[in-house]
Design a protein around this motif. Structure first.
Motif, PDB file in Angstrom:
ATOM      1  N   ALA A 131      34.265  28.772 -11.940  1.00  0.00           N
ATOM      2  CA  ALA A 131      33.480  27.725 -11.280  1.00  0.00           C
ATOM      3  C   ALA A 131      33.713  27.756  -9.768  1.00  0.00           C
ATOM      4  O   ALA A 131      32.772  27.595  -8.970  1.00  0.00           O
ATOM      5  CB  ALA A 131      33.850  26.355 -11.844  1.00  0.00           C
ATOM      6  N   THR A 132      34.958  27.989  -9.366  1.00  0.00           N
ATOM      7  CA  THR A 132      35.285  28.088  -7.941  1.00  0.00           C
ATOM      8  C   THR A 132      34.610  29.294  -7.308  1.00  0.00           C
ATOM      9  O   THR A 132      34.033  29.206  -6.213  1.00  0.00           O
ATOM     10  CB  THR A 132      36.803  28.185  -7.751  1.00  0.00           C
ATOM     11  OG1 THR A 132      37.415  26.982  -8.245  1.00  0.00           O
ATOM     12  CG2 THR A 132      37.173  28.362  -6.285  1.00  0.00           C
ATOM     13  N   GLY A 172      41.054  32.934  -3.365  1.00  0.00           N
ATOM     14  CA  GLY A 172      42.077  32.402  -2.474  1.00  0.00           C
ATOM     15  C   GLY A 172      43.198  31.705  -3.198  1.00  0.00           C
ATOM     16  O   GLY A 172      43.863  30.819  -2.636  1.00  0.00           O
ATOM     17  N   LYS A 173      43.384  32.067  -4.481  1.00  0.00           N
ATOM     18  CA  LYS A 173      44.476  31.522  -5.308  1.00  0.00           C
ATOM     19  C   LYS A 173      44.439  29.990  -5.335  1.00  0.00           C
ATOM     20  O   LYS A 173      43.365  29.404  -5.373  1.00  0.00           O
ATOM     21  CB  LYS A 173      45.813  32.070  -4.810  1.00  0.00           C
ATOM     22  CG  LYS A 173      45.894  33.588  -4.839  1.00  0.00           C
ATOM     23  CD  LYS A 173      47.225  34.109  -4.303  1.00  0.00           C
ATOM     24  CE  LYS A 173      47.244  35.626  -4.254  1.00  0.00           C
ATOM     25  NZ  LYS A 173      48.492  36.162  -3.653  1.00  0.00           N
ATOM     26  N   ALA A 174      45.606  29.361  -5.338  1.00  0.00           N
ATOM     27  CA  ALA A 174      45.687  27.908  -5.521  1.00  0.00           C
ATOM     28  C   ALA A 174      44.954  27.147  -4.418  1.00  0.00           C
ATOM     29  O   ALA A 174      44.343  26.101  -4.660  1.00  0.00           O
ATOM     30  CB  ALA A 174      47.143  27.470  -5.580  1.00  0.00           C
ATOM     31  N   GLU A 175      44.987  27.678  -3.208  1.00  0.00           N
ATOM     32  CA  GLU A 175      44.329  26.996  -2.085  1.00  0.00           C
ATOM     33  C   GLU A 175      42.818  26.956  -2.290  1.00  0.00           C
ATOM     34  O   GLU A 175      42.167  25.925  -2.066  1.00  0.00           O
ATOM     35  CB  GLU A 175      44.662  27.712  -0.780  1.00  0.00           C
ATOM     36  CG  GLU A 175      44.091  27.014   0.454  1.00  0.00           C
ATOM     37  CD  GLU A 175      44.485  27.706   1.741  1.00  0.00           C
ATOM     38  OE1 GLU A 175      43.988  27.290   2.815  1.00  0.00           O
ATOM     39  OE2 GLU A 175      45.299  28.661   1.690  1.00  0.00           O
ATOM     40  N   GLY A 194      51.646  31.346  -6.338  1.00  0.00           N
ATOM     41  CA  GLY A 194      51.424  32.785  -6.270  1.00  0.00           C
ATOM     42  C   GLY A 194      50.399  33.246  -7.278  1.00  0.00           C
ATOM     43  O   GLY A 194      49.279  32.735  -7.321  1.00  0.00           O
ATOM     44  N   MET A 195      50.759  34.223  -8.110  1.00  0.00           N
ATOM     45  CA  MET A 195      49.852  34.745  -9.119  1.00  0.00           C
ATOM     46  C   MET A 195      49.976  34.040 -10.469  1.00  0.00           C
ATOM     47  O   MET A 195      49.322  34.437 -11.442  1.00  0.00           O
ATOM     48  CB  MET A 195      50.099  36.247  -9.306  1.00  0.00           C
ATOM     49  CG  MET A 195      49.742  37.085  -8.102  1.00  0.00           C
ATOM     50  SD  MET A 195      47.981  36.927  -7.626  1.00  0.00           S
ATOM     51  CE  MET A 195      47.177  37.670  -9.047  1.00  0.00           C
ATOM     52  N   LEU A 196      50.763  32.977 -10.536  1.00  0.00           N
ATOM     53  CA  LEU A 196      50.967  32.277 -11.811  1.00  0.00           C
ATOM     54  C   LEU A 196      49.865  31.257 -12.071  1.00  0.00           C
ATOM     55  O   LEU A 196      50.099  30.054 -12.215  1.00  0.00           O
ATOM     56  CB  LEU A 196      52.340  31.606 -11.818  1.00  0.00           C
ATOM     57  CG  LEU A 196      53.536  32.546 -11.628  1.00  0.00           C
ATOM     58  CD1 LEU A 196      54.840  31.768 -11.684  1.00  0.00           C
ATOM     59  CD2 LEU A 196      53.529  33.631 -12.696  1.00  0.00           C
TER      60      LEU A 196
END
Length: 334
Positions: A131-132, A172-175, A194-196
């Motif tokens: 979705a992001t 952009g990962k969590a951000e 990170g990648m988690l």
């Protein structure tokens, strides 16, 4: 190995669940899997661009705990009805497990929630990741690339972790997830470090809000365009046959696959390395025998086996839909 954060919980539901067999899983060699040796993964699709190693899994039939019919009563708050409907589920479940569920009757807009604790997403975060990505593509006035579509298909339909890691990086990962979720209206979801990505924290209520963004209809507001919603929903309606469990139990058809459009979902399963206990989650849309549509989100943890967690999640989903049962009876449980 990166350390795992203990889930934040505001409300815990302790339950005792009937015994069931342990079900196998599949591994994928990604940064995420290295951090969590047994993160949930479905069959490996040839569409996935990253190299993956396929493994065999053994599915076992799990009979959900039976729950009684709870007829809708306009004089009683839906949350109260759902709390009553969940009593036999929690009474029959195993000690130490926790569960939370949220449900929306699409036609009426009525909704209910049980529990407000925070849980690991495991692979249900893959819906949020896609979705992001779709929202970011809309902002850039472009469609997804062929490569992004390959990753998206593998990530949703077969729960491929390598593809999820690729798209997690792309957004952009969590951000990036947080920026999109602010627009989607999620208030209690925090991306993994990170990648988690599988250790993203969320609530059932937030997952229901996300489902409303994906399955918005009849003029309901959504940050996602109609094309983006249709694309994501179609992938959720085409999941691998061995992943047709979960909220689908609350629908009219209990078989796996698309079931004639009776359900569209994404499941998540993750054994915690520190405890050996399982996080089992399921989110999606189901259609009952009388044609009514419901959005359902169930999150759980502390399950001793995958099979027991699946049984718990399915029982909770059926209890949630039963709150809005028709006057003549119940949501179909066949």
């Amino acid at each position: 190995m990166a350390s795992e954060r203990a889930p934040r919980r505001r409300s815990l539901v302790y339950i005792v669940l009937a015994s069931a067999v342990v079900m196998g899983g599949t591994g994928v060699g990604t940064a995420y899997v290295k951090a969590q040796a047994h993160a949930d993964v479905g069959r490996v699709s040839s569409a996935a661009a990253a190299p993956v190693a396929a493994g065999a899994s053994e599915e076992a039939s799990v009979e959900p705990v039976a729950d009684p019919t709870v007829e809708a009563d306009p004089t009683v708050e839906p949350d109260t009805l759902l709390s009553e409907a969940m009593k036999p589920v929690t009474a029959a479940a195993e000690d130490g497990a926790e569960v939370s569920v949220a449900v929306l009757d699409v036609e009426s807009g009525d909704h209910a929630a049980y529990g407000d604790g925070t849980f690991d997403t495991a692979s249900i975060v893959k819906v949020d990741i896609l979705a992001t990505l779709l929202l970011q593509a809309q902002d850039e006035n472009r469609g997804l690339t062929a490569q992004e579509k390959q990753y998206a298909t593998a990530m949703i339909e077969v729960s491929d972790n390598a593809s999820a890691s690729a798209l997690w990086t792309a957004i952009g990962k969590a951000e990036g997830l947080a920026a999109a979720n602010k627009r989607f209206g999620l208030t209690d979801t925090e991306g993994g470090t990170g990648m988690l990505w599988g250790l993203t924290q969320t609530t059932a209520a937030d997952q229901l809000t996300l489902l409303q963004q994906v399955f918005a209809k009849n003029g309901a507001a959504s940050e996602l365009s109609e094309a983006s919603r249709t694309y994501l929903a179609s992938l959720m309606g085409s999941i691998a046959e061995d992943q047709g469990w979960g909220v689908s139990a609350a629908g009219a058809v209990r078989t796996t696959g698309t079931a004639g459009g009776r359900f569209a979902l994404k499941n998540g399963w993750l054994p915690r390395t520190a405890t050996g206990l399982w996080d089992i989650n399921s989110v999606g849309r189901v259609t009952t025998a009388d044609g009514r549509e419901f959005l359902v989100a169930v999150v759980s943890n502390g399950n001793t086996t995958k099979a027991k967690g699946i049984s718990l999640v399915e029982s909770a989903a059926r209890a949630a839909v039963s709150v809005f049962a028709t006057e003549s009876g119940t949501a179909d449980r066949s």
